[in-house]
Design a protein around this motif. Structure first.
Motif, PDB file in Angstrom:
ATOM      1  N   SER A  13       0.831  -1.204   0.000  1.00  0.00           N
ATOM      2  CA  SER A  13       0.000   0.000   0.000  1.00  0.00           C
ATOM      3  C   SER A  13       0.864   1.252   0.000  1.00  0.00           C
ATOM      4  O   SER A  13       0.511   2.260  -0.636  1.00  0.00           O
ATOM      5  CB  SER A  13      -0.948   0.009   1.203  1.00  0.00           C
ATOM      6  OG  SER A  13      -0.244   0.137   2.423  1.00  0.00           O
ATOM      7  N   LEU A  16       1.977   1.799  -3.603  1.00  0.00           N
ATOM      8  CA  LEU A  16       0.887   2.364  -4.388  1.00  0.00           C
ATOM      9  C   LEU A  16       0.675   3.846  -4.062  1.00  0.00           C
ATOM     10  O   LEU A  16       0.467   4.673  -4.953  1.00  0.00           O
ATOM     11  CB  LEU A  16      -0.411   1.599  -4.117  1.00  0.00           C
ATOM     12  CG  LEU A  16      -0.647   0.291  -4.856  1.00  0.00           C
ATOM     13  CD1 LEU A  16      -1.898  -0.386  -4.326  1.00  0.00           C
ATOM     14  CD2 LEU A  16      -0.774   0.536  -6.351  1.00  0.00           C
ATOM     15  N   THR A  17       0.730   4.150  -2.766  1.00  0.00           N
ATOM     16  CA  THR A  17       0.533   5.534  -2.331  1.00  0.00           C
ATOM     17  C   THR A  17       1.611   6.438  -2.902  1.00  0.00           C
ATOM     18  O   THR A  17       1.326   7.531  -3.407  1.00  0.00           O
ATOM     19  CB  THR A  17       0.527   5.607  -0.796  1.00  0.00           C
ATOM     20  OG1 THR A  17      -0.530   4.791  -0.281  1.00  0.00           O
ATOM     21  CG2 THR A  17       0.343   7.032  -0.311  1.00  0.00           C
ATOM     22  N   ARG A  20       1.023   7.074  -6.603  1.00  0.00           N
ATOM     23  CA  ARG A  20      -0.118   7.981  -6.875  1.00  0.00           C
ATOM     24  C   ARG A  20       0.220   9.409  -6.470  1.00  0.00           C
ATOM     25  O   ARG A  20      -0.175  10.369  -7.162  1.00  0.00           O
ATOM     26  CB  ARG A  20      -1.363   7.483  -6.122  1.00  0.00           C
ATOM     27  CG  ARG A  20      -2.632   8.295  -6.441  1.00  0.00           C
ATOM     28  CD  ARG A  20      -3.028   8.135  -7.879  1.00  0.00           C
ATOM     29  NE  ARG A  20      -4.224   8.899  -8.228  1.00  0.00           N
ATOM     30  CZ  ARG A  20      -4.195  10.146  -8.693  1.00  0.00           C
ATOM     31  NH1 ARG A  20      -3.037  10.773  -8.860  1.00  0.00           N
ATOM     32  NH2 ARG A  20      -5.312  10.769  -9.011  1.00  0.00           N
ATOM     33  N   MET A  61      -7.499   1.725   2.288  1.00  0.00           N
ATOM     34  CA  MET A  61      -7.525   0.612   1.335  1.00  0.00           C
ATOM     35  C   MET A  61      -7.974  -0.687   1.993  1.00  0.00           C
ATOM     36  O   MET A  61      -8.724  -1.467   1.397  1.00  0.00           O
ATOM     37  CB  MET A  61      -6.160   0.457   0.676  1.00  0.00           C
ATOM     38  CG  MET A  61      -5.864   1.561  -0.328  1.00  0.00           C
ATOM     39  SD  MET A  61      -4.304   1.347  -1.223  1.00  0.00           S
ATOM     40  CE  MET A  61      -3.177   2.204  -0.133  1.00  0.00           C
ATOM     41  N   PRO A  71      -7.306  -2.287  -4.273  1.00  0.00           N
ATOM     42  CA  PRO A  71      -6.527  -1.098  -3.901  1.00  0.00           C
ATOM     43  C   PRO A  71      -6.496  -0.039  -4.995  1.00  0.00           C
ATOM     44  O   PRO A  71      -6.523   1.162  -4.706  1.00  0.00           O
ATOM     45  CB  PRO A  71      -5.131  -1.662  -3.629  1.00  0.00           C
ATOM     46  CG  PRO A  71      -5.355  -3.090  -3.276  1.00  0.00           C
ATOM     47  CD  PRO A  71      -6.530  -3.529  -4.080  1.00  0.00           C
ATOM     48  N   ILE A  75      -7.148   3.984  -4.123  1.00  0.00           N
ATOM     49  CA  ILE A  75      -5.881   4.669  -3.904  1.00  0.00           C
ATOM     50  C   ILE A  75      -6.000   6.190  -4.016  1.00  0.00           C
ATOM     51  O   ILE A  75      -5.329   6.935  -3.291  1.00  0.00           O
ATOM     52  CB  ILE A  75      -4.792   4.136  -4.866  1.00  0.00           C
ATOM     53  CG1 ILE A  75      -3.429   4.761  -4.540  1.00  0.00           C
ATOM     54  CG2 ILE A  75      -5.177   4.377  -6.313  1.00  0.00           C
ATOM     55  CD1 ILE A  75      -2.935   4.517  -3.147  1.00  0.00           C
TER      56      ILE A  75
END
Length: 309
Positions: A13, A16-17, A20, A61, A71, A75
Motif C-alpha cells: 500500500s 501504491l501511495t 499515486r 484501502m 486497492p 488509492i
C-alpha cells in the motif's frame, strides 16, 4: 494484496501511495491551472514523498477491501487523505507551532525551503486533497465523492484535526498567561481524538464509503477507527518518552518540556500501557462482524500499539 502478510500489505500500500502521490505532484499543470511553481512543487514533494509507513492510506484501502474493493480503486481517496496528513505535518513543524527541524530523518520543509514556502506547500497539499476527491478516479458515483469530501473536511477541520491542534496549543499555555493548563482525562481524550485520532478514524470511514458499507458495518468500522486513533496517540506519547531521535526520525522528549497534555503524563506509564492494551482489544472486538476478512485490520491495531517509530 490477497493473502499477503501485514508487513507485505503495508509495503504494497505504501508503494501504491507513493506512485499515486508522484503522479499528483508532477510538474505539469492540470486543466484550469496555469503554472505549477517549481520551488513550491519541490517543497510539496519534500513534505509528501518518501513518507514512511503510510498508515492512513493503508487503513483506507484495507477498510475498502473488506467489501472487495481493490486497492487501485481506493488509492486516489487514500492519497487525498495522505495529502491532508502531510500538510498537517508541514504546518505542525513550523516555528509558530512545534518548531521542529527534523522529520522522517531529514530537514523539515521550513528548514529546507523557508517558512513562507512551507506554509504555502501545506496550503497547496490541503487543497490538492479535495481536488483528488472531486474527480471520478476517487469514485464513479458523485454522491459517494461528496460523502468522502465531507468526511475528510470534518476530520481535518475545526471540529477535528485543526481544532485539536488549537486545543493542544492552549493546553501548553500559549494563550493564557503562558502556563500549561491542567486538563481532565476527558479533555485530554477529546484533544487527542481530534488532533490525531480524527484522520485515522476518517481513513477507515472513507474505506467504508468506498465499499458501500451498510449502517451497521459503518458503525462497527467507526468504533474500530476511534480505538485505533486513540491507541496510536498513546503509543506515540510513549515513544516520545522512551525512544530516540535516531529511531523516530524526529526530535523526542519534547512533550514533557512543552507541558503537553498526554494520557501518559496524566495516568503514568503503566496505566497508559494498560489503556493501550484495552484499546487494541476494543479495536479487535469491533471487527467481529467481518469475520476472517477483518484479520489484517486487527493485526494493524496491534502494529499501531507496538510500533517502534
Amino acid at each position: 494484496m490477497t493473502d499477503l502478510s501485514l508487513a507485505e500489505r503495508l509495503k504494497a500500500s505504501a508503494t501504491l501511495t507513493e506512485a499515486r502521490l508522484e503522479q499528483a505532484l508532477s510538474g505539469a499543470p492540470l486543466p484550469g491551472e496555469r503554472v505549477r511553481p517549481e520551488r513550491l512543487m519541490a517543497a510539496m514533494r519534500h513534505g509528501a514523498l518518501d513518507g514512511g509507513k503510510r498508515l492512513r492510506p493503508f487503513l483506507v484501502m484495507e477498510a475498502a477491501a473488506l467489501f472487495d474493493v481493490p486497492p487501485q480503486a481506493s488509492i486516489t481517496a487514500a492519497c487525498a487523505l495522505e495529502c491532508v496528513h502531510c500538510y498537517s505535518l508541514i504546518h505542525d513543524d513550523l516555528p509558530a507551532m512545534d518548531n521542529d527541524l527534523l522529520r522522517r530523518g531529514r530537514p523539515t520543509v521550513h528548514a529546507a525551503y523557508g517558512e513562507a514556502t512551507a506554509i504555502l506547500a501545506g496550503d497547496a497539499l490541503l487543497t490538492l486533497a479535495f481536488d483528488l476527491l472531486a474527480g471520478e478516479e476517487a469514485h464513479a458515483d458523485p454522491a459517494r465523492r461528496v460523502e468522502l469530501v465531507r468526511i475528510l473536511a470534518r476530520a481535518s477541520g475545526l471540529g477535528g484535526m485543526v481544532g485539536g491542534q488549537m486545543l493542544d496549543l492552549a493546553a501548553e499555555g500559549r494563550f493564557a498567561g503562558g502556563a500549561p493548563l491542567a486538563l481532565s482525562l476527558g479533555e485530554i481524550r477529546d484533544l487527542q481524538a481530534m488532533k490525531t485520532g480524527a484522520l485515522l478514524a476518517a481513513a477507515v470511514d472513507m474505506g467504508a464509503v468506498l465499499g458501500g458499507a451498510g449502517s451497521g458495518q459503518r458503525a462497527a468500522l467507526a468504533a474500530y477507527g476511534r480505538a485505533v486513533g486513540a491507541a496510536f496517540q498513546i503509543a506515540d506519547d510513549i515513544l516520545d518518552l522512551e525512544s530516540t531521535a535516531e529511531a523516530m526520525g524526529k526530535a523526542v522528549g519534547k512533550d514533557a518540556g512543552a507541558g503537553k497534555a498526554t494520557l501518559v503524563a496524566a495516568l503514568g506509564r503503566e496505566a497508559a500501557g494498560e489503556l493501550l492494551d484495552d484499546l487494541v482489544r476494543e479495536a479487535e472486538a469491533a471487527l467481529v462482524p467481518f469475520g476472517a476478512k477483518g484479520m489484517i485490520l486487527a493485526q494493524a491495531a496491534h502494529f499501531v500499539a507496538a510500533r517502534s517509530n
